[in-house]
Motif scaffolding. Structure first.
Motif, PDB file in Angstrom:
ATOM      1  N   ALA A 101       0.836  -1.210   0.000  1.00  0.00           N
ATOM      2  CA  ALA A 101       0.000   0.000   0.000  1.00  0.00           C
ATOM      3  C   ALA A 101       0.869   1.259   0.000  1.00  0.00           C
ATOM      4  CB  ALA A 101      -0.939  -0.011   1.207  1.00  0.00           C
ATOM      5  N   GLU A 156      -8.768  -4.559   3.588  1.00  0.00           N
ATOM      6  CA  GLU A 156      -9.604  -3.344   3.690  1.00  0.00           C
ATOM      7  C   GLU A 156      -9.132  -2.446   4.834  1.00  0.00           C
ATOM      8  OE1 GLU A 156     -11.723  -2.150   1.607  1.00  0.00           O
ATOM      9  OE2 GLU A 156     -11.717  -3.900   0.299  1.00  0.00           O
ATOM     10  N   LYS A 159      -6.026  -0.749   3.689  1.00  0.00           N
ATOM     11  CA  LYS A 159      -6.388   0.319   2.748  1.00  0.00           C
ATOM     12  C   LYS A 159      -6.864   1.564   3.501  1.00  0.00           C
ATOM     13  CE  LYS A 159      -9.003  -0.327  -0.812  1.00  0.00           C
ATOM     14  NZ  LYS A 159      -9.977  -0.814  -1.815  1.00  0.00           N
ATOM     15  N   GLU A 160      -7.786   1.369   4.438  1.00  0.00           N
ATOM     16  CA  GLU A 160      -8.308   2.491   5.236  1.00  0.00           C
ATOM     17  C   GLU A 160      -7.164   3.248   5.924  1.00  0.00           C
ATOM     18  OE1 GLU A 160     -11.140   1.362   8.299  1.00  0.00           O
ATOM     19  OE2 GLU A 160     -12.166   0.087   6.829  1.00  0.00           O
ATOM     20  N   ASP A 163      -3.936   3.833   2.420  1.00  0.00           N
ATOM     21  CA  ASP A 163      -4.268   4.463   1.142  1.00  0.00           C
ATOM     22  C   ASP A 163      -5.611   3.921   0.640  1.00  0.00           C
ATOM     23  OD1 ASP A 163      -4.440   5.488  -1.390  1.00  0.00           O
ATOM     24  OD2 ASP A 163      -2.704   4.423  -2.202  1.00  0.00           O
ATOM     25  N   PRO A 164      -6.694   4.658   0.869  1.00  0.00           N
ATOM     26  CA  PRO A 164      -8.022   4.167   0.478  1.00  0.00           C
ATOM     27  C   PRO A 164      -8.154   3.864  -1.018  1.00  0.00           C
ATOM     28  CG  PRO A 164      -8.196   6.084   1.920  1.00  0.00           C
ATOM     29  CD  PRO A 164      -6.751   5.957   1.554  1.00  0.00           C
ATOM     30  N   SER A 165      -7.242   4.408  -1.843  1.00  0.00           N
ATOM     31  CA  SER A 165      -7.354   4.160  -3.292  1.00  0.00           C
ATOM     32  C   SER A 165      -6.613   2.883  -3.723  1.00  0.00           C
ATOM     33  CB  SER A 165      -6.794   5.360  -4.068  1.00  0.00           C
ATOM     34  OG  SER A 165      -5.392   5.436  -3.882  1.00  0.00           O
ATOM     35  N   ALA A 166      -5.998   2.182  -2.770  1.00  0.00           N
ATOM     36  CA  ALA A 166      -5.233   0.957  -3.112  1.00  0.00           C
ATOM     37  C   ALA A 166      -6.168  -0.083  -3.736  1.00  0.00           C
ATOM     38  CB  ALA A 166      -4.575   0.388  -1.866  1.00  0.00           C
ATOM     39  N   THR A 167      -5.615  -0.883  -4.639  1.00  0.00           N
ATOM     40  CA  THR A 167      -6.407  -1.940  -5.281  1.00  0.00           C
ATOM     41  C   THR A 167      -5.983  -3.308  -4.741  1.00  0.00           C
ATOM     42  OG1 THR A 167      -4.799  -2.082  -7.079  1.00  0.00           O
ATOM     43  CG2 THR A 167      -6.689  -0.632  -7.418  1.00  0.00           C
TER      44      THR A 167
END
Length: 223
Positions: A101, A156, A159-160, A163-167
């Protein structure tokens, strides 16, 4: 061999011996959550078996020295642990996700991501090991956080936090990957008065800030 040598040393000098065993002794468990009385479901010729069986053998040696030579042993079965100062590329799922991330790479989830793990913050583990060593109980004791997350849920939370935009990218699963892992810590609570205090959402940011410094410094140095 290392365990055998250290048990011999403990016997000669009268030391108390701590064996850091692992939840992997339960293999791909048929009991959930796992209690210390569960003997495990391990594939002895699987790709992971040198680790699982090595730790199971280490427990056997420790108990034989305890029973046969009166060595004071303490056995901790450690479940997934995370925190600052972990090796960034150690292949463990939390460090993988956090490093990916931070580097703006996809988070790699193996299989369907529904397999579960429990994650304890390092300071909780350290306090458990100290309590175990200062107690008069041999064990084995499960030391882990009973909070259970699927790999997708963990991705998840990372990501939160990072980096919330992580895939997320799915890959085929590794052989003999345990489907479920969650400690029953009743014994540690009752006999050691121990239980973890730091949740994943509290502990993860502490690890992330450490990783961020190191990953970004590496990037600057290599550039």
């Amino acid at each position: 061999m290392g365990t055998l040598n250290m048990l011999g040393l403990a016997k000669r000098i009268g030391a108390r011996f701590l064996l850091t065993s692992t939840s992997e002794v339960y293999g791909d468990p048929l009991e959930h959550p796992q209690k210390e009385t569960y003997w495990g479901n391990v594939n002895p010729i699987g790709v992971r078996s040198c680790y699982d069986e090595g730790k199971r053998t280490a427990e056997t040696l420790a108990m034989d020295y305890h029973r046969g030579a009166d060595v004071e042993v303490r056995i901790a079965r450690i479940f997934n642990t995370y925190g600052p100062r972990m090796c960034i590329d150690d292949g463990r799922v939390v460090s993988n996700f956090v490093a990916q991330a931070i580097r703006k790479e996809p988070l790699t989830v193996y299989g369907d991501g529904k397999q579960t793990r429990s994650f304890q913050y390092v300071s909780d583990l350290v306090s458990g090991l100290i309590m175990l060593m200062e107690s008069e109980h041999v064990g084995p004791f499960n030391l882990g956080n009973p909070g259970e997350f699927t790999m997708l849920e963990l991705a998840e939370v990372v990501k939160e936090t990072v980096d919330p935009s992580a895939t997320i990218e799915f890959r085929s699963n590794t052989a003999d990957d345990p489907h479920m892992r969650k400690p029953d810590i009743t014994k540690a609570k009752d006999l050691l008065n121990w239980e973890p205090k730091i949740s994943l959402r509290e502990g993860l940011p502490l690890m992330v800030s450490d990783f961020r410094k190191r990953v970004l410094n590496d990037g600057n140095n290599s550039g």
